[in-house]
Scaffold this motif. Structure first.
Motif, short mmCIF file in Angstrom:
data_model
loop_
_atom_site.label_atom_id
_atom_site.label_comp_id
_atom_site.label_asym_id
_atom_site.label_seq_id
_atom_site.Cartn_x
_atom_site.Cartn_y
_atom_site.Cartn_z
N SER A 6 -34.49 -54.82 -31.56
CA SER A 6 -34.07 -56.22 -31.40
C SER A 6 -34.33 -56.72 -29.99
O SER A 6 -34.76 -57.86 -29.79
N GLU A 10 -36.89 -59.75 -28.98
CA GLU A 10 -36.40 -60.87 -28.19
C GLU A 10 -37.26 -61.07 -26.94
O GLU A 10 -37.62 -62.21 -26.60
N MET A 176 -31.58 -69.32 -25.46
CA MET A 176 -31.63 -67.89 -25.78
C MET A 176 -31.03 -67.06 -24.65
O MET A 176 -30.24 -66.13 -24.89
N LYS A 180 -27.56 -64.76 -24.49
CA LYS A 180 -27.62 -63.36 -24.05
C LYS A 180 -26.64 -63.10 -22.92
O LYS A 180 -25.95 -62.06 -22.90
N TRP A 192 -27.86 -59.72 -35.10
CA TRP A 192 -28.90 -60.71 -35.30
C TRP A 192 -28.46 -61.86 -36.19
O TRP A 192 -28.89 -62.99 -36.03
N TYR A 195 -26.46 -63.99 -33.87
CA TYR A 195 -27.37 -64.50 -32.84
C TYR A 195 -28.19 -65.67 -33.38
O TYR A 195 -28.30 -66.73 -32.74
#
Length: 714
Positions: A6, A10, A176, A180, A192, A195
């Protein structure tokens, strides 16, 4: 620690967005500088991003990048007769010599390209640091928008779509990275599903708003163009108060120069049997800043159909008519070359000036100027004999005022005129040589980046020797001055260029003439032939009608010999002075210095290698000095704690994906045989949840924090 799938996905997405934004940097740079090989530069940028994504160490990544740069330089610039080693050695020797001599402007194109590659390299490294360490793209986004907006304002580059794309991509990246950071701050494991649940609405909203903002109608700019004001403020605009003008016909030409903006408003619709330049008036007195009339007007009145005594002799061909429809108010009448009389209403009179040949319609009171909506006139197209043009060597039969030049005209202008024309005999050939000089001597047609000469500077001298940028006024005025400098009587002519042909019916052409077609050109006097038009402005073509009345077998394409590029006299004198003074501006002998340079190069390489190998000792100390103050305030405690985590990661103490902060802290304490990491983690969690209300002993916290960072020294 290995990254999870992941995290890799990303980062691939983030790096791809970085690539798209950087591409918007390179497009205007390549376009404005006319630099080729755009795809190869993009490939280098892509290689740098992939290497950063893979986190390859320096001893692998640097050689790859350096090999690519070397391959590019050699393949693009190298001479086929030289080996790669010879080419690189010659380039190194030449550029070192130039740099040591202080002639930085003379460095070679391969070195300039190499520096550009290094700049790309550094920029990508900085962006990677912002994205992977700081988890923010804000500064880069602001810098990008400012960069594109600046180019859009001060150059011909249109950055509208680029800014829209950058803002959409940048806002998505910001979202994004914010999510994070939020997950890291709250110690939330990345899921995910969650997210994407947070990120998807942001992407949709940003994209929809961006597209809507692009498609919706917009108002015209409400603020004036800042470029002329900035130029005037900085002193680059010449006289104070100069601003951008709107193109169009005007009467005042006392101060020429400066930028203007286009105006495509149609001012005339003209039906004519042939393409023409539309003459309005001439001016004869050059002031070093612009044009005025040398004397008072000598006017005469004429009625419709009476012959007007223009100085341009009509041709011997059949009379033809031109119909003019004026769409804007102009209180003068247009002329074609060879105009004889006008067809007006009976109550109209024509006031004709012998001084500037301007024709103004007036009422019966002989005073009131009138702007006519429609009128027509008769002309007979002049035709010039090529044989006669080549034979005439004098320009003396007309008024001497057409040889006037300012007393303060720089001598180098006159010297240039003789340099161009003295190798020719006929007046026509001299004029053609000067006309052609502008088309092959580095001059460029420009309407925005055009300067006004300073108070003590001549308008023509500035254009010929300093800027070489300008529009019709610069070219035509300069040609008149050069012609007069070699004794050819000449005058400055104003009017309109031909316009755009929009319709053809039975041999009659309809032209639309706009404000953008306002124009100036040159007329020169040739004994026995009269006044003849010339067009020095790049991109324009004067409709001369020349009868090449010689045998076809003897007629060859008229060519002018190439003018050799002569060094400027003042530069030659300066060079001689330098040599006579023992070489005050001397060139270094590279052969005598090569061993010194080699030693210095080896020392520099060794120093860089030692610093890199010993980074574990000096880097933590530098981090302590730069970040100790962050622990004084609970607002910045989080930043200080993240710096500590980064330093621990350098010695392979990285928090696992399934590890809580407390578990990680205990593992660090066990590894380093201390309890300080747990203590700092407790304070960190309290700061996160209690906010700024938490009070703690900053001295003790600093000591613990500094102790842990110092323990990372290998």
């Amino acid at each position: 620690m290995k990254r999870s799938i992941s995290e890799i996905i990303e980062q691939v997405i983030l790096y791809f967005m970085i690539f798209l934004i950087l591409r918007e940097w390179f497009i205007p740079i390549m376009m404005l500088t006319k630099t080729g090989y755009f795809s190869l530069f993009l490939l280098f940028m892509l290689i740098c991003l992939v290497i950063g994504l893979c986190r390859w160490p320096i001893f692998i990544s640097w050689p790859i990048k350096l090999l690519y740069i070397t391959w590019f330089i050699v393949s693009i610039y190298s001479d086929a007769t030289l080996t790669t080693r010879q080419f690189l050695t010659n380039e190194l020797k030449y550029n070192v010599e130039v740099l040591l001599a202080g002639d930085w402007i003379l460095v070679s194109d391969p070195l300039r390209t190499s520096l550009f590659f290094i700049l790309i390299w550094m920029l990508i490294y900085l962006i990677q640091y912002w994205v992977t360490v700081r988890l923010t793209i804000y500064y880069f986004l602001v810098l990008t928008v400012f960069f594109i907006a600046t180019l859009d304002t001060f150059t011909k580059y249109d950055g509208t779509m680029a800014i829209i794309k950058v803002m959409i991509i940048g806002l998505i990246m910001t979202s994004m990275l914010f999510i994070k950071r939020l997950m890291q701050a709250t110690n939330t494991q990345k899921d995910w599903t969650s997210y994407l649940r947070y990120l998807t609405p942001i992407i949709v909203i940003v994209t929809v708003v961006g597209v809507a903002a692009t498609m919706l109608p917009k108002a015209e700019p409400q603020w004036p163009d800042p470029v002329p004001y900035l130029k005037n403020w900085s002193g680059n605009g010449g006289s104070s108060g100069n601003s951008v003008s709107t193109v169009g016909y005007g009467d005042n030409d006392e101060t020429l120069g400066g930028p203007f903006v286009g105006d495509s408003t149609v001012v005339y619709e003209i039906k004519t049997p042939s393409r023409q330049y539309w003459r309005v008036e001439t001016k004869d007195y050059y002031t070093s800043k612009g044009w005025v009339h040398s004397d008072s007007q000598a006017d005469e009145l004429f009625r419709s159909r009476q012959t007007v005594p223009f100085s341009i002799f009509p041709g011997m061909v059949e009379e033809q008519a031109i119909e003019v429809k004026a769409l804007q108010e102009h209180k003068f009448l247009l002329q074609a070359y060879g105009t004889t009389n006008y067809r007006l209403t009976p109550e109209m009179l024509l006031k004709y000036s012998y001084l500037n040949e301007k024709v103004i319609p007036v009422e019966d009171d002989e005073v009131t100027k009138v702007a006519l909506d429609e009128y027509s006139f008769i002309f007979r197209q002049p035709e010039y004999s090529y044989t006669q043009l080549k034979e005439v060597t004098t320009s003396t039969e007309d008024d001497g005022r057409y040889l006037q030049l300012p007393e303060q005209l720089p001598s180098r202008v006159i010297d240039l005129a003789h340099e161009i024309a003295d190798s020719y005999e006929s007046v026509y050939d001299k004029a053609r040589a000067i006309e052609d000089y502008f088309k092959r001597s580095g001059f460029k047609y420009e309407t925005t980046d055009v300067q006004v000469p300073a108070s003590g500077e001549d308008y023509v001298d500035q254009f010929l020797f300093e800027t070489k940028l300008g529009y019709c006024d610069n070219f035509s005025t300069s040609m008149v001055v050069l012609l007069r400098s070699v004794g050819i009587q000449s005058r400055w002519v104003k009017g309109f260029a031909s316009g755009e042909r929009v319709l053809t019916e039975e041999g009659i052409y309809t032209y639309e003439v706009t404000n953008n077609d306002a124009h100036s050109w040159v007329e020169s006097y040739i004994d026995g032939i009269g006044w003849m038009p010339f067009e020095p402005t790049i991109g324009f073509s004067n409709p001369q009608n020349i009868d090449y009345d010689i045998d076809v077998s003897d007629l060859q394409e008229e060519q002018l010999p190439e003018l050799e590029e002569q060094p400027k006299p003042e530069l030659e004198d300066q060079q001689k002075q330098n040599e006579s003074a023992g070489g005050a501006v001397s060139k270094f002998n590279l052969s005598k210095l090569k061993w010194v340079l080699y030693v210095l190069g080896v020392v520099l390489i060794i120093a860089v290698f030692i610093l890199w190998k010993k980074r574990g000792k000096w880097q933590p100390k530098l981090v302590v000095q730069m970040n100790r103050s962050k622990l004084n305030d609970p607002k910045n405690f989080e930043d200080g704690y993240l710096v500590l985590l980064k330093q621990l990661e350098r010695i392979y103490l990285k928090r696992g994906t399934d590890e809580t902060l407390q578990q990680f802290a205990k593992r660090v304490d066990k590894q380093l045989n201390t309890a300080k990491m747990t203590e700092l983690t407790v304070i960190y969690e309290q700061v996160i949840y209690a906010g700024n209300k938490l009070n703690y002993d900053t001295t003790e916290v600093k000591e613990s924090w500094e102790y842990l960072i110092n323990r990372t020294i290998s």
